[in-house]
Design an enzyme around this catalytic site. Structure first.
Site, PDB file in Angstrom:
ATOM      1  N   GLY A  26       0.844  -1.200   0.000  1.00 57.59           N
ATOM      2  CA  GLY A  26       0.000   0.000   0.000  1.00 57.59           C
ATOM      3  C   GLY A  26       0.873   1.241   0.000  1.00 57.59           C
ATOM      4  N   GLY A  29      -0.500   4.877  -1.046  1.00 59.73           N
ATOM      5  CA  GLY A  29      -1.642   5.474  -0.359  1.00 59.73           C
ATOM      6  C   GLY A  29      -1.264   6.717   0.433  1.00 59.73           C
ATOM      7  N   GLN A  30      -2.229   7.194   1.229  1.00 60.65           N
ATOM      8  CA  GLN A  30      -2.029   8.440   1.983  1.00 60.65           C
ATOM      9  C   GLN A  30      -0.835   8.334   2.939  1.00 60.65           C
ATOM     10  OE1 GLN A  30      -5.016   9.294   4.893  1.00 60.65           O
ATOM     11  NE2 GLN A  30      -4.517  11.451   5.028  1.00 60.65           N
ATOM     12  N   ASP A  71      -1.308  -7.519  -5.542  1.00 63.90           N
ATOM     13  CA  ASP A  71      -2.552  -7.338  -4.830  1.00 63.90           C
ATOM     14  C   ASP A  71      -2.463  -8.124  -3.521  1.00 63.90           C
ATOM     15  OD1 ASP A  71      -5.477  -7.652  -4.265  1.00 63.90           O
ATOM     16  OD2 ASP A  71      -5.546  -6.574  -6.183  1.00 63.90           O
ATOM     17  N   TYR A 161     -15.572  -0.205   7.399  1.00 65.20           N
ATOM     18  CA  TYR A 161     -14.166   0.143   7.669  1.00 65.20           C
ATOM     19  C   TYR A 161     -13.849  -0.124   9.153  1.00 65.20           C
ATOM     20  CZ  TYR A 161     -10.091   3.337   8.044  1.00 65.20           C
ATOM     21  OH  TYR A 161      -8.866   3.901   8.267  1.00 65.20           O
ATOM     22  N   LYS A 165     -11.439  -2.838  11.114  1.00 58.23           N
ATOM     23  CA  LYS A 165     -10.376  -2.402  12.034  1.00 58.23           C
ATOM     24  C   LYS A 165     -10.461  -3.168  13.358  1.00 58.23           C
ATOM     25  CE  LYS A 165      -8.277   0.453   9.327  1.00 58.23           C
ATOM     26  NZ  LYS A 165      -7.036  -0.017   8.690  1.00 58.23           N
TER      27      LYS A 165
HETATM   28  N1  SER Z   1      -9.085   9.041   8.127  1.00 62.35           N
HETATM   29  C1  SER Z   1      -9.889   7.855   8.169  1.00 62.35           C
HETATM   30  C2  SER Z   1     -11.203   8.074   7.551  1.00 62.35           C
HETATM   31  O1  SER Z   1     -11.679   9.178   7.602  1.00 62.35           O
HETATM   32  C3  SER Z   1     -10.083   7.402   9.592  1.00 62.35           C
HETATM   33  O2  SER Z   1      -9.126   6.464   9.884  1.00 62.35           O
HETATM   34  O3  SER Z   1     -11.779   7.171   7.051  1.00 62.35           O
END
Ligand code: SER
Length: 337
Positions: A26, A29-30, A71, A161, A165
């Site tokens: 990843g 990504g951010q 992937d 999400y 987690k």
């Molecule tokens: N920054 C993330 C989101 O907004 C939170 O972990 O989904």
């Protein structure tokens, strides 16, 4: 003779501790974009393999070390990279964020949770020594105490999400207890950065406001003015992540995921800070579906366990972060014109 043995021992120890062979999954990504570059500066470009399913790679990443496409669903490809590059440390960052996850919960489950399980299984098989995986404030939900949220508390998230987690945290703890694996994790707050845009998160407004302020001097915020969420500037997040990964294992007492905090502010306070630094800036508010997600998350986090166990300490407050964002983002956006 003894001194020589000691020196060889120390050199090897230092190499083992400070010169890991790293795989960042990843990497585009951010978090990955910045973390990979920082790890390469620290350990050397060739020691840090960047992996993603999102191509093309940014130039900076491509030119500074090995870049690989795979992937997280593909365990064989993962195994091959780990063996070929003698990987002993993995940062598994591949993830869909909260808002995107609600658009495609199945994909969020696959990438966030099955991707983590695949990584843990392959890592175990290949004898990888240390793994990092990010959790989030999204692990909390409306039944969690919202102020100064404790390390150990109710975890009943309402997004897919968040579900991935919580399950992921428990999976990490399970693998570390059952198989003795060294897996480390933090619950990141909303992350703010001028390098890689987040994309698909609920906390994205705290980044978008800077882009729009510089480009148009105004911003329409998708959560209401009183919305307060925990946030962090990316340099703090990167420093904290590496500090946790370099901490002695025996100091760590949390094997799910550490609470990690820096600053909490309302959308209104952020807008006022931006307006102070950029006179003429205005912000209005049009809350959308992301408001409900924001309202289900904590306002502030108690991260004393991280501070106590491995010396976590944030450096950026609201003003310093905002000044740095504007200073760095302005030339980037002006060059893009
Ligand atoms: N920054 C993330 C989101 O907004 C939170 O972990 O989904």
């Amino acid at each position: 003779m003894l001194l020589r043995i000691y020196n060889v021992f120390m050199a090897t120890t230092i190499k083992v501790i400070f010169m890991p062979n790293v795989l960042v999954i990843g990497a585009v990504g951010q978090i990955g974009t910045e973390l990979t570059m920082e790890l390469r500066r620290r350990y050397g470009g060739q020691k840090v393999v960047a992996a993603t399913r999102k191509t093309p790679f940014p130039k900076e990443l491509e030119q500074s070390g090995p870049c690989i496409f795979f992937d997280v669903a593909d365990k064989e490809a993962m195994k091959k990279v780990i063996t070929e590059h003698k990987i002993d440390t993995i940062y598994q960052l591949a993830s869909l964020l909260s808002a995107t996850g609600e658009k495609d919960p199945d994909l969020a489950f696959q990438i966030n949770l099955i991707g983590l399980k695949n990584t843990l299984d392959v890592a175990r098989e290949c004898g990888v020594k240390r793994i990092f995986w990010p959790s989030s404030i999204a692990a909390f939900g409306p039944t969690t105490p919202r102020d100064n949220t404790p390390q150990r508390t109710v975890l009943e998230p309402t997004t897919m999400y968040g579900v991935t987690k919580v399950a992921g945290e428990l999976l990490c703890q399970y693998y570390s207890k059952k198989y003795g694996m060294d897996i480390r994790s933090v619950r990141y707050p909303g992350l703010i950065s001028y390098k890689a845009e987040p994309g698909g998160g609920t906390t994205d407004y705290s980044v978008a406001i800077f882009y729009e302020a510089i480009k148009h001097k105004k911003y329409t915020c998708f959560v209401g003015p009183e919305t307060v969420l925990p946030m962090m500037y990316m340099p703090d997040a990167i420093r904290g992540t590496i500090a946790l990964m370099e901490a002695p294992r025996e100091k760590l007492t949390v094997h799910t995921s550490y609470n990690l905090a820096a600053i909490s502010f309302s959308a209104k306070e952020l807008a006022a800070e931006v307006a102070r630094l950029m006179p003429g800036f205005t912000c209005d508010y049009k809350p959308d579906h992301r408001q409900a997600i924001a309202d289900s998350w904590p306002k502030s986090i108690d991260d004393s366990q991280a501070r106590q166990d491995w010396g976590w300490k944030h450096e950026y407050g609201l003003t310093r972060m905002s000044e740095d964002m504007i200073k760095n983002l302005t030339p980037i956006l002006q060059n893009k014109k």
